[in-house]
Design an enzyme around this catalytic site. Structure first.
Site, mmCIF file in Angstrom:
data_model
loop_
_atom_site.group_PDB
_atom_site.id
_atom_site.type_symbol
_atom_site.label_atom_id
_atom_site.label_comp_id
_atom_site.label_asym_id
_atom_site.label_seq_id
_atom_site.Cartn_x
_atom_site.Cartn_y
_atom_site.Cartn_z
ATOM 1 N N PHE A 126 0.852 -1.192 0.000
ATOM 2 C CA PHE A 126 0.000 0.000 0.000
ATOM 3 C C PHE A 126 0.888 1.244 0.000
ATOM 4 O O PHE A 126 1.860 1.322 0.758
ATOM 5 C CB PHE A 126 -0.929 0.009 1.209
ATOM 6 C CG PHE A 126 -1.964 1.092 1.121
ATOM 7 C CD1 PHE A 126 -2.984 1.021 0.198
ATOM 8 C CD2 PHE A 126 -1.905 2.198 1.944
ATOM 9 C CE1 PHE A 126 -3.930 2.028 0.089
ATOM 10 C CE2 PHE A 126 -2.845 3.209 1.852
ATOM 11 C CZ PHE A 126 -3.859 3.119 0.918
ATOM 12 N N ASP A 197 1.275 -4.542 8.861
ATOM 13 C CA ASP A 197 0.123 -3.669 8.657
ATOM 14 C C ASP A 197 -1.106 -4.574 8.554
ATOM 15 O O ASP A 197 -1.205 -5.407 7.651
ATOM 16 C CB ASP A 197 0.324 -2.855 7.369
ATOM 17 C CG ASP A 197 -0.787 -1.852 7.127
ATOM 18 O OD1 ASP A 197 -1.904 -2.048 7.640
ATOM 19 O OD2 ASP A 197 -0.547 -0.873 6.388
ATOM 20 N N TYR A 222 -11.146 2.216 10.509
ATOM 21 C CA TYR A 222 -12.369 2.538 9.763
ATOM 22 C C TYR A 222 -12.740 1.545 8.681
ATOM 23 O O TYR A 222 -13.746 1.734 7.991
ATOM 24 C CB TYR A 222 -12.298 3.947 9.168
ATOM 25 C CG TYR A 222 -11.094 4.253 8.300
ATOM 26 C CD1 TYR A 222 -11.052 3.865 6.974
ATOM 27 C CD2 TYR A 222 -10.013 4.957 8.820
ATOM 28 C CE1 TYR A 222 -9.956 4.160 6.182
ATOM 29 C CE2 TYR A 222 -8.918 5.261 8.038
ATOM 30 C CZ TYR A 222 -8.894 4.855 6.720
ATOM 31 O OH TYR A 222 -7.798 5.150 5.930
ATOM 32 N N LYS A 223 -11.982 0.481 8.526
ATOM 33 C CA LYS A 223 -12.359 -0.544 7.540
ATOM 34 C C LYS A 223 -13.220 -1.603 8.224
ATOM 35 O O LYS A 223 -14.385 -1.367 8.520
ATOM 36 C CB LYS A 223 -11.110 -1.121 6.881
ATOM 37 C CG LYS A 223 -10.351 -0.112 6.018
ATOM 38 C CD LYS A 223 -9.147 -0.745 5.349
ATOM 39 C CE LYS A 223 -8.494 0.163 4.331
ATOM 40 N NZ LYS A 223 -7.894 1.384 4.920
ATOM 41 N N ARG A 368 -12.879 -4.310 -6.788
ATOM 42 C CA ARG A 368 -12.649 -4.912 -5.478
ATOM 43 C C ARG A 368 -13.949 -4.961 -4.678
ATOM 44 O O ARG A 368 -14.708 -3.991 -4.627
ATOM 45 C CB ARG A 368 -11.596 -4.073 -4.741
ATOM 46 C CG ARG A 368 -10.999 -4.694 -3.527
ATOM 47 C CD ARG A 368 -9.887 -3.823 -2.978
ATOM 48 N NE ARG A 368 -10.395 -2.577 -2.403
ATOM 49 C CZ ARG A 368 -9.749 -1.847 -1.514
ATOM 50 N NH1 ARG A 368 -8.556 -2.233 -1.092
ATOM 51 N NH2 ARG A 368 -10.259 -0.725 -1.049
#
Length: 409
Positions: A126, A197, A222-223, A368
């Site tokens: 990422f 991560d 927040y995911k 996705r």
């Protein structure tokens, strides 16, 4: 062969998470398959924030730092996340953003492995992970460098110059999953530290940092944890690294006695040394309430349902052979998303969103979909899969309006 709608409804009738959907404030007419990017709002979060704003802040004012113990909210929220990641509560806190926590942990890891100059990571990790590592390397001048290799080449790249292995457990584009325990063991055998991560892991499936013997980790609020847009990040430091812990952003809330107002910085003992500034009480409170969704949830059972949703969705998507599944089919080698390569992925996703199925796009050509069992039913995924096939096979995405790029893609 895909299941009939009747068979899918039978799966839902036996679903141990059928009742958890009611906890989420999902809008009618929307099939939400983007919880891997932003988790949806829960009713408890809205109610709790109303209380925090109107009562704790509105009426309590500054007194609420004491009467509602705002100061220790980072530790309380961290303690609730700890069981989801296989960690001791005293080794987790919630503070700052993912990027800032990554910088702090990388700096700690590099400092604890003197004489080594390389941060090793994966090509196409990422971007924030790579960018932060590049920034730290630039700040340190000739002392540190970032090296990236393909996932397949990581074991061979572990050498005596590597200070820390920085990896995202689940690749944000493809959903491919690293073997955390095996790579951590290999890294330790070479004298390296590890930093993981967990942005696409925590809250998605069982994670056990202690069993994997990892050194450091961080993750997104927040995911899959559903803490709201921009929710703060959690940070983990293995108990063996807590004594003498010191990180470079030496803000007052990471000091041993913040309200002594000493001119000289002395880090707080333990995980509190990872704190920097005043905690964001509103966003921390939202995350605290969001974690109620995991009360009584067996993460292994959650993962079993996620695998069932994946099998159903990908079986239906096979009806559009133009879609190239890039997520591994082996459950041990993937997270809980399904990603497809398609030449006009952005346009196709916009067409699908217009029809009420929300996933997301990742450059250059990835569609996705997050398969989150707490609020997605088998029937949701059944209908979403058929909508996806319809958009692709009818070329609905060819309408010119779908090619107009949004700021956030």
């Amino acid at each position: 062969m895909t299941l009939s709608l009747a068979a899918v409804r039978a799966l839902d009738a036996a679903d141990p998470f059928a009742g958890t959907r009611a906890r989420f404030a999902l809008p009618p007419g929307v099939l939400y398959l983007d919880g891997n990017s932003l988790g949806p709002l829960q009713h408890t979060v809205a109610r709790h924030l109303t209380d925090v704003v109107a009562t704790q802040w509105g009426e309590g004012l500054i007194r609420s730092w004491n009467t509602h113990d705002w100061l220790d909210l980072p530790a309380r929220v961290g303690a609730r996340i700890a069981p989801l990641i296989g960690a001791d509560a005293a080794s987790v806190t919630v503070t700052d953003s993912t990027s800032i926590n990554l910088f702090k942990l990388l700096a700690v890891a590099v400092a604890r492995n003197p004489g080594r100059t390389t941060i090793l990571s994966e090509t196409h990790n990422f971007p924030t992970d790579l960018h932060v590592a590049q920034g730290l390397a630039a700040l340190k001048g000739q002392g540190v460098r970032l090296r990236t290799v393909t996932a397949e080449d990581i074991p061979a790249a572990l050498d005596a110059d590597c200070a820390v292995l920085l990896l995202t457990e689940v690749n944000y584009r493809t959903g491919a999953r690293h073997d955390m325990a095996a790579l951590t063991r290999l890294a330790h055998d070479k004298g390296m530290l590890t930093l993981w991560d967990l942005a696409h892991s925590a809250g998605a499936f069982p994670v056990d940092l202690s069993a994997a013997d990892t050194d450091f980790a961080l993750g997104c609020g927040y995911k899959y944890l559903n803490g709201g847009p921009g929710a703060p990040s959690f940070v983990y430091v293995a108990p063996r690294h807590l004594p003498g812990l010191r990180q470079p952003l030496s803000g007052w809330m990471g000091a041993a006695q913040p309200f002594a107002f000493d001119d000289q910085y002395e880090p707080a003992p333990g995980i509190n040394a990872m704190r920097v500034g005043t905690p964001p009480i509103l966003s921390l409170s939202a995350l605290e309430a969001a974690l109620d969704a995991f009360s009584g949830v067996d993460m292994a059972v959650l993962r079993t349902k996620a695998d069932g949703l994946f099998d159903l969705f990908t079986a239906i998507a096979a009806g559009a052979p133009e879609l190239d599944l890039v997520t591994p089919r082996d459950p041990a080698r993937r997270g809980t998303q399904a990603s497809f390569r398609f030449p006009l992925a952005y346009e196709a996703m916009q067409a699908l969103i217009e029809q009420g199925v929300i996933g997301d796009f990742r450059t250059p050509d990835i569609m996705r979909f997050g398969l989150t069992p707490l609020y997605l039913s088998y029937e949701d995924v059944f209908h979403a899969g058929h909508k996806l096939v319809e958009v692709i096979t009818t070329r609905a995405y060819a309408a010119p309006r779908f090619a107009i790029r949004n700021k956030v893609v």
